[in-house]
Each structure stands twice: as C-alpha cells, then as structure tokens.
Design a protein around this motif. Structure first.
Motif, PDB file in Angstrom:
ATOM      1  N   LEU A  10     -38.238  60.359  69.928  1.00  0.00           N
ATOM      2  CA  LEU A  10     -38.926  60.172  68.584  1.00  0.00           C
ATOM      3  C   LEU A  10     -38.311  60.878  67.637  1.00  0.00           C
ATOM      4  CD1 LEU A  10     -42.497  58.945  69.545  1.00  0.00           C
ATOM      5  CD2 LEU A  10     -40.439  57.650  69.689  1.00  0.00           C
ATOM      6  N   ARG A  11     -38.274  62.339  67.920  1.00  0.00           N
ATOM      7  CA  ARG A  11     -37.603  63.229  66.914  1.00  0.00           C
ATOM      8  C   ARG A  11     -36.513  62.694  66.334  1.00  0.00           C
ATOM      9  NH1 ARG A  11     -38.876  67.544  64.389  1.00  0.00           N
ATOM     10  NH2 ARG A  11     -40.752  68.081  65.699  1.00  0.00           N
ATOM     11  N   ASP A  12     -35.555  61.958  67.133  1.00  0.00           N
ATOM     12  CA  ASP A  12     -34.181  61.716  66.737  1.00  0.00           C
ATOM     13  C   ASP A  12     -34.296  60.467  65.720  1.00  0.00           C
ATOM     14  OD1 ASP A  12     -32.804  63.464  68.299  1.00  0.00           O
ATOM     15  OD2 ASP A  12     -32.952  61.995  70.231  1.00  0.00           O
ATOM     16  N   ILE A  13     -35.282  59.714  66.038  1.00  0.00           N
ATOM     17  CA  ILE A  13     -35.681  58.610  65.258  1.00  0.00           C
ATOM     18  C   ILE A  13     -36.066  58.932  63.774  1.00  0.00           C
ATOM     19  CG2 ILE A  13     -36.911  56.413  65.038  1.00  0.00           C
ATOM     20  CD1 ILE A  13     -36.634  56.218  68.170  1.00  0.00           C
ATOM     21  N   ALA A  14     -37.164  59.792  63.883  1.00  0.00           N
ATOM     22  CA  ALA A  14     -37.993  60.389  62.626  1.00  0.00           C
ATOM     23  C   ALA A  14     -37.035  61.031  61.895  1.00  0.00           C
ATOM     24  CB  ALA A  14     -39.005  61.301  63.201  1.00  0.00           C
ATOM     25  N   ASP A  15     -36.131  61.931  62.335  1.00  0.00           N
ATOM     26  CA  ASP A  15     -35.087  62.645  61.370  1.00  0.00           C
ATOM     27  C   ASP A  15     -34.237  61.504  60.760  1.00  0.00           C
ATOM     28  OD1 ASP A  15     -36.134  65.046  62.231  1.00  0.00           O
ATOM     29  OD2 ASP A  15     -34.661  65.391  63.806  1.00  0.00           O
ATOM     30  N   ALA A  16     -33.714  60.547  61.478  1.00  0.00           N
ATOM     31  CA  ALA A  16     -32.626  59.489  60.916  1.00  0.00           C
ATOM     32  C   ALA A  16     -33.595  58.550  59.965  1.00  0.00           C
ATOM     33  CB  ALA A  16     -32.155  58.697  61.874  1.00  0.00           C
ATOM     34  N   ALA A  17     -34.681  58.216  60.013  1.00  0.00           N
ATOM     35  CA  ALA A  17     -35.457  57.476  59.414  1.00  0.00           C
ATOM     36  C   ALA A  17     -36.097  58.143  58.013  1.00  0.00           C
ATOM     37  CB  ALA A  17     -36.565  56.531  60.103  1.00  0.00           C
ATOM     38  N   GLY A  18     -36.297  59.614  58.138  1.00  0.00           N
ATOM     39  CA  GLY A  18     -36.780  60.338  57.154  1.00  0.00           C
ATOM     40  C   GLY A  18     -38.309  60.059  57.169  1.00  0.00           C
ATOM     41  N   VAL A  19     -39.166  60.058  58.350  1.00  0.00           N
ATOM     42  CA  VAL A  19     -40.452  59.792  58.322  1.00  0.00           C
ATOM     43  C   VAL A  19     -41.096  60.924  59.586  1.00  0.00           C
ATOM     44  CG1 VAL A  19     -40.442  57.567  57.762  1.00  0.00           C
ATOM     45  CG2 VAL A  19     -40.306  58.090  60.081  1.00  0.00           C
ATOM     46  N   SER A  20     -42.138  61.048  59.664  1.00  0.00           N
ATOM     47  CA  SER A  20     -42.812  61.982  60.746  1.00  0.00           C
ATOM     48  C   SER A  20     -42.700  61.350  62.126  1.00  0.00           C
ATOM     49  CB  SER A  20     -44.195  62.341  60.701  1.00  0.00           C
ATOM     50  OG  SER A  20     -45.044  61.237  60.511  1.00  0.00           O
ATOM     51  N   ILE A  21     -42.939  62.312  63.095  1.00  0.00           N
ATOM     52  CA  ILE A  21     -42.809  61.960  64.327  1.00  0.00           C
ATOM     53  C   ILE A  21     -43.976  60.979  64.755  1.00  0.00           C
ATOM     54  CG2 ILE A  21     -42.982  62.591  67.136  1.00  0.00           C
ATOM     55  CD1 ILE A  21     -41.412  64.984  65.970  1.00  0.00           C
ATOM     56  N   MET A  22     -45.054  61.291  64.090  1.00  0.00           N
ATOM     57  CA  MET A  22     -46.289  60.504  64.294  1.00  0.00           C
ATOM     58  C   MET A  22     -46.088  59.042  63.829  1.00  0.00           C
ATOM     59  SD  MET A  22     -47.039  63.711  64.051  1.00  0.00           S
ATOM     60  CE  MET A  22     -47.735  64.380  62.566  1.00  0.00           C
ATOM     61  N   THR A  23     -45.397  58.864  62.738  1.00  0.00           N
ATOM     62  CA  THR A  23     -45.265  57.660  62.135  1.00  0.00           C
ATOM     63  C   THR A  23     -44.189  56.701  63.035  1.00  0.00           C
ATOM     64  OG1 THR A  23     -45.227  58.359  59.930  1.00  0.00           O
ATOM     65  CG2 THR A  23     -43.859  56.202  60.131  1.00  0.00           C
ATOM     66  N   VAL A  24     -43.370  57.486  63.551  1.00  0.00           N
ATOM     67  CA  VAL A  24     -42.284  56.580  64.680  1.00  0.00           C
ATOM     68  C   VAL A  24     -43.125  56.352  65.883  1.00  0.00           C
ATOM     69  CG1 VAL A  24     -40.427  56.890  66.146  1.00  0.00           C
ATOM     70  CG2 VAL A  24     -40.419  57.852  63.720  1.00  0.00           C
ATOM     71  N   SER A  25     -44.046  57.310  66.344  1.00  0.00           N
ATOM     72  CA  SER A  25     -45.000  56.888  67.523  1.00  0.00           C
ATOM     73  C   SER A  25     -45.820  55.733  67.278  1.00  0.00           C
ATOM     74  CB  SER A  25     -45.795  58.037  67.956  1.00  0.00           C
ATOM     75  OG  SER A  25     -46.800  58.088  68.930  1.00  0.00           O
ATOM     76  N   ASN A  26     -46.403  55.586  66.033  1.00  0.00           N
ATOM     77  CA  ASN A  26     -47.408  54.663  65.865  1.00  0.00           C
ATOM     78  C   ASN A  26     -46.506  53.282  65.594  1.00  0.00           C
ATOM     79  OD1 ASN A  26     -49.789  56.160  65.482  1.00  0.00           O
ATOM     80  ND2 ASN A  26     -49.206  56.404  63.206  1.00  0.00           N
ATOM     81  N   VAL A  27     -45.376  53.327  65.423  1.00  0.00           N
ATOM     82  CA  VAL A  27     -44.570  51.890  65.272  1.00  0.00           C
ATOM     83  C   VAL A  27     -44.091  51.576  66.716  1.00  0.00           C
ATOM     84  CG1 VAL A  27     -42.385  50.899  64.656  1.00  0.00           C
ATOM     85  CG2 VAL A  27     -43.392  52.396  62.910  1.00  0.00           C
ATOM     86  N   VAL A  28     -43.578  52.464  67.372  1.00  0.00           N
ATOM     87  CA  VAL A  28     -42.997  52.129  68.786  1.00  0.00           C
ATOM     88  C   VAL A  28     -44.212  51.628  69.784  1.00  0.00           C
ATOM     89  CG1 VAL A  28     -40.760  53.339  68.630  1.00  0.00           C
ATOM     90  CG2 VAL A  28     -43.051  54.447  69.768  1.00  0.00           C
ATOM     91  N   ASN A  29     -45.474  52.389  69.347  1.00  0.00           N
ATOM     92  CA  ASN A  29     -46.356  51.768  70.234  1.00  0.00           C
ATOM     93  C   ASN A  29     -47.458  51.022  69.712  1.00  0.00           C
ATOM     94  OD1 ASN A  29     -46.300  53.741  72.453  1.00  0.00           O
ATOM     95  ND2 ASN A  29     -46.765  55.478  70.964  1.00  0.00           N
TER      96      ASN A  29
END
Length: 346
Positions: A10-29
C-alpha cells in the motif's frame, strides 16, 4: 517504484498516487465514504499499473477490521496516567493521524505490565501502541501474549522484533547539548534525569552527553549525575534548590527533559542563583513551554509530530500487510539556542 520481484505494498501505491496509506487502504477495502471518486479512480489505476495483489490474509483481516488502535501507557495506580507534556504532544498527534485515516483511538492506563496482554486480548484491536514503558518491560512481550494484534513501541530501544517503532536520535541530541555547553567554556556540567539502566532513552542521552566530552578530550566527572525520582517540574524544582549545595562547582546543567529543566531553572532562581549568569541550563524536547518561561530555555528539539506520524504509519503498514516492521525508525534532532545558556563566568 517497488524493486522488481518485491511484492507491491500500500505504501508503494500511496507514494505513487500522492495520498496517505490510509486512503489507499480505504480504496482497496471498499471503504469509500472518506475518499473522493477522483482519488478512488487514481488509486485503482496506479494499483493496477503496479500489479498490486492483496494477500488473502490481509483481505480477511480487513473484513474483520475494527478500525480500533489501542494506546497503552503506564499508570501510577489510582494516581492516574504517567503523562507529561512530551507524551501529551505525542498522544495528540497519534489521535490526529489515526482520525485522518478513519481509525479510532482507545487509551488504556497500565499499572502492571502484565495487564498489556489482557488489554490486547480484551479489545477487538487492529493494532496497539506502547508509550512510556521501560525497555525491560517491552522485552517481555511474546508472540503468544500479542496474538494477532500488531504492536509498536514509541521511544523504545528494545530488541524485541514484535515491537519495532519510532524514536528520536537521543544520543545525538544529548551530544549536541553537551557540546554546546563545552563550547561556552563549561566543564562542571551536571547530567540531570531519572535513574536509568544499560538500555533506553535516558541511557542513550547519558552516553551521548559523555561522548561530547570525549570528543574534545575533556574528562567529565561522573559524580556530576543528579538523579530524580520522576521527570516532573516538581522534581526539577527540588533539584534546582539543592543543586549548588550538592554540587557547588556546577556551572551548567543538562536535563533529560524540558519539564525537568524548567523546574531546575525555577529552583536555582528561587535560591538566588542567576540563570544563565551563574548556571546555564539545557533541556530536551523543545516543548512550547520553552518559549513561555523566563529565561527562554535552550533545548534539543526533537520532531515529536514526525515521530508520532511515523509510528502510526508503521503500525498501519503492519496491520495492512500482516508483516512486522524490520527495524525502528529514528527521527532527527537539533539544538535550539535561547536565553538559558551563556559563556561560563566562573
């Protein structure tokens, strides 16, 4: 970009998207209430481009996620939590960071470290943070005691692989403080702090303090240790009042916490000594209080907010991936010169 062959996190995705890890977690879940449609689209696109594949165990954990993070802190029996200004600032930042990610914080005082296991088992926690415990206590945590809860310790030098967390560079900070006093000509410098063992925050600050003397070839008198019962203003005040009686040669003090240093300054002034003309004083933390007292306190600034944010991100990474952090993260420190230090005058 992740290293080829390494699983995308999730950190890889967050860094690439310019958002927080929590945001990525919310999207994928599929927790979309806190995320805009545009962000959802961007995160999903980047996840697909990077080849992200959620682990089955992570999906299972996410489905059962309580969104609860426990914060466990020492409590002195019925006297309440042992929470000074530094820990107040840490707790405030932890709560903010968790709230931004859609998590809730549960605070629990621990009067005996054995209660940690009970707390971890009694609540439906996604993770837990330990703050203010001795490293000897953190060392005792076992996988059986922790169970499925991810645990992280702040300000810990424990080698326990279950609890790797975030801490400040305590050694370097104390070294900077002592070197500042040495550069001002001070040689009879008292090290003031709570009793300590061969591991932990105060031990690291003691070793850094002594290293500064070794750096310039000056022998420090190891009798100039002033131990207090607790890191409080009251203990600092009492120490300041007796300091020049116990150590009449003293020209400077390094205190291991600002709240202690401020008490020392007040105690010295109460008994007629001038700060910094008679005795210079340096603290550690760079709390807001340093600007409010007279004289304004010279201190070592640690990045309290950065340390807390790092700890939360490490913990949520571990919760999401099911993997433990491999090592503690150390945040930088710097010396802040104010009015409580001056060249030696005697």
């Amino acid at each position: 970009m992740p290293t080829p062959g390494r699983r995308v996190t999730l950190r890889d995705i967050a860094d690439a998207a310019g958002v927080s890890i929590m945001t990525v977690s919310n999207v994928v879940n599929d927790n979309r209430a806190r995320v805009s449609p545009e962000t959802i689209d961007r995160v999903r696109r980047i996840a697909a481009e990077l080849g992200y594949v959620p682990r089955a165990s992570a999906r299972s954990l996410a489905a059962r996620s309580s969104r609860l993070i426990g914060l466990l802190m020492p409590a002195a029996g019925e006297d309440g939590l042992m929470i000074g200004p530094h820990n107040v600032a840490v707790v405030d930042q932890i709560e903010r960071e968790l709230r931004k990610g859609g998590y809730h914080l549960l605070l629990r005082g621990i009067t005996d470290f054995d209660e940690v296991t009970e707390a971890l088992r009694s609540w439906s926690l996604d993770g837990a943070i330990l703050l203010g415990f001795l490293d000897e206590e953190v060392d005792r945590l076992t996988a059986d005691a922790v169970g499925a809860v991810r645990v992280l310790a702040i300000d810990s030098y424990s080698a326990n692989p279950l609890t790797a967390g975030a801490r400040s560079d305590d050694f370097t900070g104390a070294r900077l403080a002592a070197r500042h006093l040495l550069d001002l000509g001070h040689r009879s410098v008292v090290f003031a702090g709570p009793s300590f063992s061969s591991v932990g925050v105060v031990h690291q600050r003691f070793e850094g303090f002594r290293q500064a003397f070794a750096d310039v070839g000056v022998e420090w008198d190891d009798r100039l240790v002033a131990t207090v019962g607790a890191t409080t203003h009251a203990e600092g005040l009492a120490l300041g009042r007796r300091l020049l009686v116990d150590h009449p040669e003293t020209t400077a003090v390094f205190a291991t916490a600002d709240i202690l240093a401020i008490g020392v300054v007040e105690g010295l002034l109460f008994d007629g000594a001038s700060v910094p003309d008679d005795v210079s004083v340096v603290g550690f933390d760079n709390l807001d209080l340093c600007e409010y007292v007279t004289p304004k306190l010279t201190t070592v600034a640690q990045d309290i907010a950065g340390k807390a944010i790092t700890a939360v991100r490490m913990l949520l990474d571990s919760v999401e991936t099911g993997e433990l952090a491999t090592a503690a993260v150390t945040t930088a420190v710097r010396l802040v010169r104010r009015e409580s230090t001056a060249p030696v005058s005697r």
